[in-house]
Design a protein around this motif. Structure first.
Motif, PDB file in Angstrom:
ATOM      1  N   LEU A 150       0.831  -1.213   0.000  1.00 34.92           N
ATOM      2  CA  LEU A 150       0.000   0.000   0.000  1.00 34.92           C
ATOM      3  C   LEU A 150       0.860   1.256   0.000  1.00 34.92           C
ATOM      4  CD1 LEU A 150      -2.792  -1.133   2.477  1.00 34.92           C
ATOM      5  CD2 LEU A 150      -2.935  -0.926  -0.008  1.00 34.92           C
ATOM      6  N   GLU A 151       1.946   1.238   0.761  1.00 35.38           N
ATOM      7  CA  GLU A 151       2.828   2.401   0.767  1.00 35.38           C
ATOM      8  C   GLU A 151       3.525   2.574  -0.580  1.00 35.38           C
ATOM      9  OE1 GLU A 151       6.381   4.366   3.480  1.00 35.38           O
ATOM     10  OE2 GLU A 151       5.923   2.234   3.708  1.00 35.38           O
ATOM     11  N   ALA A 152       3.945   1.478  -1.193  1.00 37.88           N
ATOM     12  CA  ALA A 152       4.561   1.565  -2.521  1.00 37.88           C
ATOM     13  C   ALA A 152       3.562   2.124  -3.533  1.00 37.88           C
ATOM     14  CB  ALA A 152       5.054   0.193  -2.967  1.00 37.88           C
ATOM     15  N   SER A 153       2.300   1.716  -3.426  1.00 36.36           N
ATOM     16  CA  SER A 153       1.261   2.235  -4.321  1.00 36.36           C
ATOM     17  C   SER A 153       1.063   3.728  -4.113  1.00 36.36           C
ATOM     18  CB  SER A 153      -0.066   1.513  -4.062  1.00 36.36           C
ATOM     19  OG  SER A 153       0.053   0.142  -4.268  1.00 36.36           O
ATOM     20  N   ARG A 154       1.054   4.160  -2.864  1.00 34.52           N
ATOM     21  CA  ARG A 154       0.840   5.579  -2.557  1.00 34.52           C
ATOM     22  C   ARG A 154       1.998   6.427  -3.054  1.00 34.52           C
ATOM     23  NH1 ARG A 154       2.497   8.615   1.688  1.00 34.52           N
ATOM     24  NH2 ARG A 154       3.050   6.829   2.981  1.00 34.52           N
ATOM     25  N   VAL A 155       3.225   5.966  -2.857  1.00 30.83           N
ATOM     26  CA  VAL A 155       4.396   6.748  -3.268  1.00 30.83           C
ATOM     27  C   VAL A 155       4.464   6.845  -4.793  1.00 30.83           C
ATOM     28  CG1 VAL A 155       6.921   6.789  -3.261  1.00 30.83           C
ATOM     29  CG2 VAL A 155       5.676   6.270  -1.167  1.00 30.83           C
ATOM     30  N   LEU A 156       4.210   5.735  -5.482  1.00 32.48           N
ATOM     31  CA  LEU A 156       4.206   5.780  -6.948  1.00 32.48           C
ATOM     32  C   LEU A 156       3.090   6.687  -7.457  1.00 32.48           C
ATOM     33  CD1 LEU A 156       5.328   4.890  -9.667  1.00 32.48           C
ATOM     34  CD2 LEU A 156       3.926   2.832  -9.492  1.00 32.48           C
ATOM     35  N   ALA A 157       1.925   6.614  -6.827  1.00 32.77           N
ATOM     36  CA  ALA A 157       0.810   7.477  -7.228  1.00 32.77           C
ATOM     37  C   ALA A 157       1.166   8.950  -7.046  1.00 32.77           C
ATOM     38  CB  ALA A 157      -0.438   7.134  -6.416  1.00 32.77           C
ATOM     39  N   SER A 158       1.795   9.290  -5.942  1.00 26.53           N
ATOM     40  CA  SER A 158       2.148  10.704  -5.726  1.00 26.53           C
ATOM     41  C   SER A 158       3.202  11.175  -6.724  1.00 26.53           C
ATOM     42  CB  SER A 158       2.622  10.925  -4.291  1.00 26.53           C
ATOM     43  OG  SER A 158       3.831  10.264  -4.054  1.00 26.53           O
ATOM     44  N   ARG A 159       4.149  10.306  -7.069  1.00 29.89           N
ATOM     45  CA  ARG A 159       5.162  10.690  -8.061  1.00 29.89           C
ATOM     46  C   ARG A 159       4.547  10.889  -9.440  1.00 29.89           C
ATOM     47  NH1 ARG A 159      10.156   6.896  -6.075  1.00 29.89           N
ATOM     48  NH2 ARG A 159      10.576   8.122  -4.211  1.00 29.89           N
ATOM     49  N   LEU A 160       3.580  10.041  -9.785  1.00 33.85           N
ATOM     50  CA  LEU A 160       2.931  10.192 -11.090  1.00 33.85           C
ATOM     51  C   LEU A 160       2.056  11.440 -11.132  1.00 33.85           C
ATOM     52  CD1 LEU A 160       1.973   6.481 -11.789  1.00 33.85           C
ATOM     53  CD2 LEU A 160       3.737   7.819 -12.933  1.00 33.85           C
ATOM     54  N   LEU A 161       1.366  11.741 -10.040  1.00 31.66           N
ATOM     55  CA  LEU A 161       0.506  12.921 -10.020  1.00 31.66           C
ATOM     56  C   LEU A 161       1.310  14.221  -9.992  1.00 31.66           C
ATOM     57  CD1 LEU A 161      -2.352  11.732  -7.636  1.00 31.66           C
ATOM     58  CD2 LEU A 161      -2.447  12.030 -10.114  1.00 31.66           C
ATOM     59  N   GLU A 162       2.530  14.169  -9.481  1.00 30.94           N
ATOM     60  CA  GLU A 162       3.382  15.366  -9.486  1.00 30.94           C
ATOM     61  C   GLU A 162       3.773  15.779 -10.897  1.00 30.94           C
ATOM     62  OE1 GLU A 162       6.737  14.513  -7.013  1.00 30.94           O
ATOM     63  OE2 GLU A 162       5.605  14.822  -5.151  1.00 30.94           O
ATOM     64  N   LYS A 163       3.798  14.818 -11.821  1.00 33.97           N
ATOM     65  CA  LYS A 163       4.167  15.125 -13.211  1.00 33.97           C
ATOM     66  C   LYS A 163       3.070  15.884 -13.939  1.00 33.97           C
ATOM     67  CE  LYS A 163       7.284  11.250 -13.808  1.00 33.97           C
ATOM     68  NZ  LYS A 163       7.595  10.050 -14.587  1.00 33.97           N
ATOM     69  N   LYS A 164       1.866  15.871 -13.405  1.00 31.17           N
ATOM     70  CA  LYS A 164       0.712  16.595 -13.953  1.00 31.17           C
ATOM     71  C   LYS A 164       0.400  16.227 -15.402  1.00 31.17           C
ATOM     72  CE  LYS A 164       1.198  20.560 -10.907  1.00 31.17           C
ATOM     73  NZ  LYS A 164       0.560  20.032  -9.782  1.00 31.17           N
ATOM     74  N   SER A 165       0.600  14.957 -15.762  1.00 30.82           N
ATOM     75  CA  SER A 165       0.180  14.509 -17.090  1.00 30.82           C
ATOM     76  C   SER A 165      -1.256  14.005 -16.986  1.00 30.82           C
ATOM     77  CB  SER A 165       1.115  13.417 -17.618  1.00 30.82           C
ATOM     78  OG  SER A 165       1.063  12.280 -16.798  1.00 30.82           O
TER      79      SER A 165
END
Length: 148
Positions: free
Chosen positions: A51-66
């Motif tokens: 769950l933490e790996a999912s959250r961290v990857l999700a936040s990194r992807l959302l930071e890219k604003k694509s």
């Protein structure tokens, strides 16, 4: 990778490692068995590390604003090591949109309260929780669990 840092007693192996067919450490094993059980799915859906790996990857992807489709496709490529088929991408995108519509601020903050890695300061919690659930679903695919 987290299994490398797990304390293993000789007589009592970690339960999650047993569920994923870890060796019994009595002798060297060249290859491990490939099984898919409901217990493995439960571990993948509820394990704090996943769950933490999912959250961290999700936040990194959302930071890219694509856009959403590109973010989900990139997550799929990172986790499964291939590009998603159009049908897979459509299913995951519709799941993301459904989660955006059903999540509330309180349920999103409860879902994101897993792990030690800090939350991004200016993140939309509902978007982050929805993307985290999509990525957790990708982690829970049989192809992801049993790939070599």
């Amino acid at each position: 990778r987290r299994g490398m840092y797990t304390l293993i007693k000789r007589t009592v192996p970690p339960p999650s490692m047993v569920i994923f067919d870890a060796s019994n450490r009595d002798m060297c094993e060249v290859g491990r068995l490939r099984t898919s059980t409901p217990l493995q799915a439960l571990v993948m859906m509820n394990d704090p590390a996943v769950l933490e790996a999912s959250r961290v990857l999700a936040s990194r992807l959302l930071e890219k604003k694509s856009d959403t489709k590109n973010s989900i496709a990139e997550a799929f490529r990172i986790i499964v090591c291939r590009k998603p088929a159009e049908k897979e991408l459509d299913v995951l995108t519709s799941y993301y949109n459904k989660e955006l519509n059903t999540l509330t601020e309180s349920t999103a903050s409860k879902a994101l309260a897993v792990g030690e890695y800090p939350l991004p300061q200016k993140a939309d919690l509902i978007q982050l929780a929805a993307m985290m659930r999509v990525i957790s679903t990708i982690y829970n695919l049989e192809e992801t669990i049993t790939k070599s």
